[in-house]
Motif scaffolding. Structure first.
Motif, PDB file in Angstrom:
ATOM      1  N   UNK A  16       0.852  -1.204   0.000  1.00 45.45           N
ATOM      2  CA  UNK A  16       0.000   0.000   0.000  1.00 45.45           C
ATOM      3  C   UNK A  16       0.880   1.244   0.000  1.00 45.45           C
ATOM      4  N   UNK A  17       0.903   1.928  -1.126  1.00 45.92           N
ATOM      5  CA  UNK A  17       1.725   3.131  -1.279  1.00 45.92           C
ATOM      6  C   UNK A  17       0.968   4.405  -0.934  1.00 45.92           C
ATOM      7  N   UNK A  18      -0.346   4.309  -0.899  1.00 46.12           N
ATOM      8  CA  UNK A  18      -1.146   5.524  -0.706  1.00 46.12           C
ATOM      9  C   UNK A  18      -2.546   5.135  -0.261  1.00 46.12           C
ATOM     10  N   UNK A  19      -3.131   5.933   0.618  1.00 50.56           N
ATOM     11  CA  UNK A  19      -4.523   5.750   1.022  1.00 50.56           C
ATOM     12  C   UNK A  19      -5.262   7.048   0.717  1.00 50.56           C
ATOM     13  N   UNK A  20      -6.311   6.938  -0.077  1.00 52.86           N
ATOM     14  CA  UNK A  20      -7.122   8.106  -0.424  1.00 52.86           C
ATOM     15  C   UNK A  20      -8.490   7.966   0.238  1.00 52.86           C
ATOM     16  N   UNK A  21      -8.814   8.896   1.120  1.00 56.83           N
ATOM     17  CA  UNK A  21     -10.134   8.946   1.733  1.00 56.83           C
ATOM     18  C   UNK A  21     -10.957   9.970   0.970  1.00 56.83           C
ATOM     19  N   UNK A  22     -12.003   9.504   0.326  1.00 55.53           N
ATOM     20  CA  UNK A  22     -12.781  10.329  -0.595  1.00 55.53           C
ATOM     21  C   UNK A  22     -14.120  10.713   0.038  1.00 55.53           C
ATOM     22  N   UNK A  23     -14.363  11.987   0.268  1.00 55.23           N
ATOM     23  CA  UNK A  23     -15.644  12.402   0.858  1.00 55.23           C
ATOM     24  C   UNK A  23     -16.818  12.065  -0.063  1.00 55.23           C
ATOM     25  N   UNK A  24     -17.844  11.482   0.502  1.00 58.98           N
ATOM     26  CA  UNK A  24     -19.080  11.229  -0.230  1.00 58.98           C
ATOM     27  C   UNK A  24     -19.609  12.536  -0.829  1.00 58.98           C
ATOM     28  N   UNK A  25     -20.083  12.453  -2.082  1.00 62.64           N
ATOM     29  CA  UNK A  25     -20.683  13.630  -2.704  1.00 62.64           C
ATOM     30  C   UNK A  25     -21.924  13.202  -3.486  1.00 62.64           C
ATOM     31  N   UNK A  26     -22.704  14.192  -3.872  1.00 61.65           N
ATOM     32  CA  UNK A  26     -23.973  13.926  -4.557  1.00 61.65           C
ATOM     33  C   UNK A  26     -23.973  14.389  -6.008  1.00 61.65           C
ATOM     34  N   UNK A  27     -22.777  14.513  -6.576  1.00 63.58           N
ATOM     35  CA  UNK A  27     -22.699  15.031  -7.939  1.00 63.58           C
ATOM     36  C   UNK A  27     -23.339  14.106  -8.974  1.00 63.58           C
ATOM     37  N   UNK A  28     -23.533  12.849  -8.614  1.00 63.44           N
ATOM     38  CA  UNK A  28     -24.164  11.928  -9.560  1.00 63.44           C
ATOM     39  C   UNK A  28     -25.637  11.694  -9.321  1.00 63.44           C
ATOM     40  N   UNK A  29     -26.211  12.376  -8.328  1.00 64.54           N
ATOM     41  CA  UNK A  29     -27.619  12.137  -7.981  1.00 64.54           C
ATOM     42  C   UNK A  29     -28.550  12.429  -9.161  1.00 64.54           C
ATOM     43  N   UNK A  30     -28.217  13.463  -9.931  1.00 60.83           N
ATOM     44  CA  UNK A  30     -29.082  13.832 -11.058  1.00 60.83           C
ATOM     45  C   UNK A  30     -29.164  12.708 -12.094  1.00 60.83           C
ATOM     46  N   UNK A  31     -28.091  11.878 -12.181  1.00 65.12           N
ATOM     47  CA  UNK A  31     -28.100  10.772 -13.138  1.00 65.12           C
ATOM     48  C   UNK A  31     -29.125   9.714 -12.724  1.00 65.12           C
ATOM     49  N   UNK A  32     -29.227   9.470 -11.419  1.00 64.51           N
ATOM     50  CA  UNK A  32     -30.231   8.526 -10.936  1.00 64.51           C
ATOM     51  C   UNK A  32     -31.630   9.024 -11.302  1.00 64.51           C
ATOM     52  N   UNK A  33     -31.851  10.316 -11.121  1.00 63.14           N
ATOM     53  CA  UNK A  33     -33.151  10.903 -11.451  1.00 63.14           C
ATOM     54  C   UNK A  33     -33.429  10.782 -12.940  1.00 63.14           C
ATOM     55  N   UNK A  34     -32.409  11.042 -13.755  1.00 56.38           N
ATOM     56  CA  UNK A  34     -32.585  10.955 -15.206  1.00 56.38           C
ATOM     57  C   UNK A  34     -32.901   9.535 -15.656  1.00 56.38           C
ATOM     58  N   UNK A  35     -32.376   8.541 -14.912  1.00 58.00           N
ATOM     59  CA  UNK A  35     -32.620   7.138 -15.229  1.00 58.00           C
ATOM     60  C   UNK A  35     -33.887   6.607 -14.574  1.00 58.00           C
ATOM     61  N   UNK A  36     -34.572   7.485 -13.835  1.00 59.35           N
ATOM     62  CA  UNK A  36     -35.807   7.132 -13.123  1.00 59.35           C
ATOM     63  C   UNK A  36     -35.584   6.002 -12.118  1.00 59.35           C
ATOM     64  N   UNK A  37     -34.449   6.127 -11.422  1.00 60.62           N
ATOM     65  CA  UNK A  37     -34.122   5.152 -10.386  1.00 60.62           C
ATOM     66  C   UNK A  37     -34.066   5.853  -9.033  1.00 60.62           C
ATOM     67  N   UNK A  38     -34.538   5.181  -7.973  1.00 66.36           N
ATOM     68  CA  UNK A  38     -34.498   5.819  -6.650  1.00 66.36           C
ATOM     69  C   UNK A  38     -33.063   5.954  -6.143  1.00 66.36           C
ATOM     70  N   UNK A  39     -32.749   7.098  -5.569  1.00 67.27           N
ATOM     71  CA  UNK A  39     -31.423   7.347  -5.003  1.00 67.27           C
ATOM     72  C   UNK A  39     -31.531   7.230  -3.491  1.00 67.27           C
ATOM     73  N   UNK A  40     -30.856   6.233  -2.927  1.00 70.05           N
ATOM     74  CA  UNK A  40     -31.046   5.888  -1.508  1.00 70.05           C
ATOM     75  C   UNK A  40     -30.451   6.890  -0.541  1.00 70.05           C
ATOM     76  N   UNK A  41     -29.522   7.735  -1.001  1.00 70.19           N
ATOM     77  CA  UNK A  41     -28.806   8.617  -0.078  1.00 70.19           C
ATOM     78  C   UNK A  41     -29.184  10.091  -0.235  1.00 70.19           C
ATOM     79  N   UNK A  42     -30.407  10.342  -0.685  1.00 69.29           N
ATOM     80  CA  UNK A  42     -30.866  11.724  -0.851  1.00 69.29           C
ATOM     81  C   UNK A  42     -30.744  12.521   0.443  1.00 69.29           C
ATOM     82  N   UNK A  43     -31.060  11.884   1.570  1.00 71.05           N
ATOM     83  CA  UNK A  43     -31.043  12.586   2.864  1.00 71.05           C
ATOM     84  C   UNK A  43     -29.703  12.475   3.586  1.00 71.05           C
ATOM     85  N   UNK A  44     -28.726  11.838   2.963  1.00 68.74           N
ATOM     86  CA  UNK A  44     -27.402  11.708   3.588  1.00 68.74           C
ATOM     87  C   UNK A  44     -26.566  12.951   3.272  1.00 68.74           C
ATOM     88  N   UNK A  45     -26.070  13.645   4.303  1.00 66.16           N
ATOM     89  CA  UNK A  45     -25.289  14.861   4.033  1.00 66.16           C
ATOM     90  C   UNK A  45     -23.878  14.532   3.577  1.00 66.16           C
TER      91      UNK A  45
END
Length: 245
Positions: free
Chosen positions: A194-223
């Motif tokens: 293991x040369x590197x560990x990347x901790x990536x903050x959760x983000x909602x930049x892809x939420x609109x894609x779920x909406x466009x695909x008419x699929x429920x997004x489970x983490x809408x209320x997750x900050x």
């Protein structure tokens, strides 16, 4: 002698000037299809294996070659979707790129059994391995699959002495938990690959894609995690001497 049929596969998209998926400036090939169903997936349009554009490995590498002068100090990253879900296609691209003198990284969730993708795992210059959760029950809740194959892939890279960058997404209410992060950090200290560990903050930049695909997004209320929580998470890994970024 009968000519060998070209290896073909399906591509979602490409990024010709990537700076986040391995060292240096990289050409990133996003493969179509993924066996996981991560709650926070930001590319749900890349999940279906029959979508995307069909190409041969030779065609993909020919396109990459046009950017060789820009990526000569970086390389190529196979991402997705999940590149290991198309192992023959990924392997042919990888070998062609390496024959052209290019560094090749494979960005994977580890969601494909090692027996199906071993040559790719063995031959990649760098593996970017996303450990969704060390706790198997939590991994199943987040992705629909066990983490066992990801850990077997990590073990193989350790035996081979081949470098790995670990990625882990910090999701409030799921993985952004002090005890879980301590367990993961303690677990990773045993791996010299293991040369590197990347901790990536959760983000909602892809939420609109779920909406466009008419699929429920489970983490809408997750900050999204606040910067202080992310900094505290990184400190857990740094305190154990891990190369955190």
């Amino acid at each position: 002698m009968e000519e060998k049929a070209p290896v073909r596969g399906r591509i979602h998209s490409v990024e010709t000037f990537g700076a986040l998926d391995g060292p240096g400036i990289r050409y990133v090939v996003f493969f179509q299809g993924c066996p996981l169903r991560c709650l926070y997936c930001h590319n749900p349009d890349a999940l279906c294996p029959t979508d995307g554009t069909e190409k041969s490995a030779a065609e993909v590498v020919e396109e990459i070659g046009r950017y060789k002068s820009f990526i000569r100090t970086g390389g190529v990253t196979l991402s997705g979707g999940e590149p290991l879900a198309q192992p023959a296609f990924a392997l042919d691209i990888l070998r062609r790129c390496k024959a052209a003198g290019l560094h090749v990284a494979v960005d994977t969730s580890g969601g494909v059994e090692l027996e199906h993708c071993r040559p790719v795992v063995e031959e990649a210059d760098l593996l970017l391995l996303d450990i969704k959760a060390l706790d198997d029950a939590l991994c199943r809740k987040l992705t629909g699959r066990s983490n066992a194959s990801a850990l077997r892939i990590l073990d193989l890279r350790e035996r081979l002495g081949r470098p790995v960058w670990i990625r882990h997404v910090l999701v409030p209410g799921y993985t952004l938990d002090e005890k879980l992060l301590c367990k993961l950090a303690d677990f990773l200290t045993a791996y010299t690959c293991v040369e590197r560990v990347e901790l990536l903050p959760f983000h909602k930049m892809g939420e609109y894609k779920w909406e466009a695909l008419h699929r429920p997004y489970a983490l809408t209320d997750t900050p999204e995690p606040d910067p202080a929580a992310v900094a505290a998470a990184k400190q857990i890994f740094a305190d154990r001497g891990l190369p955190i970024h």
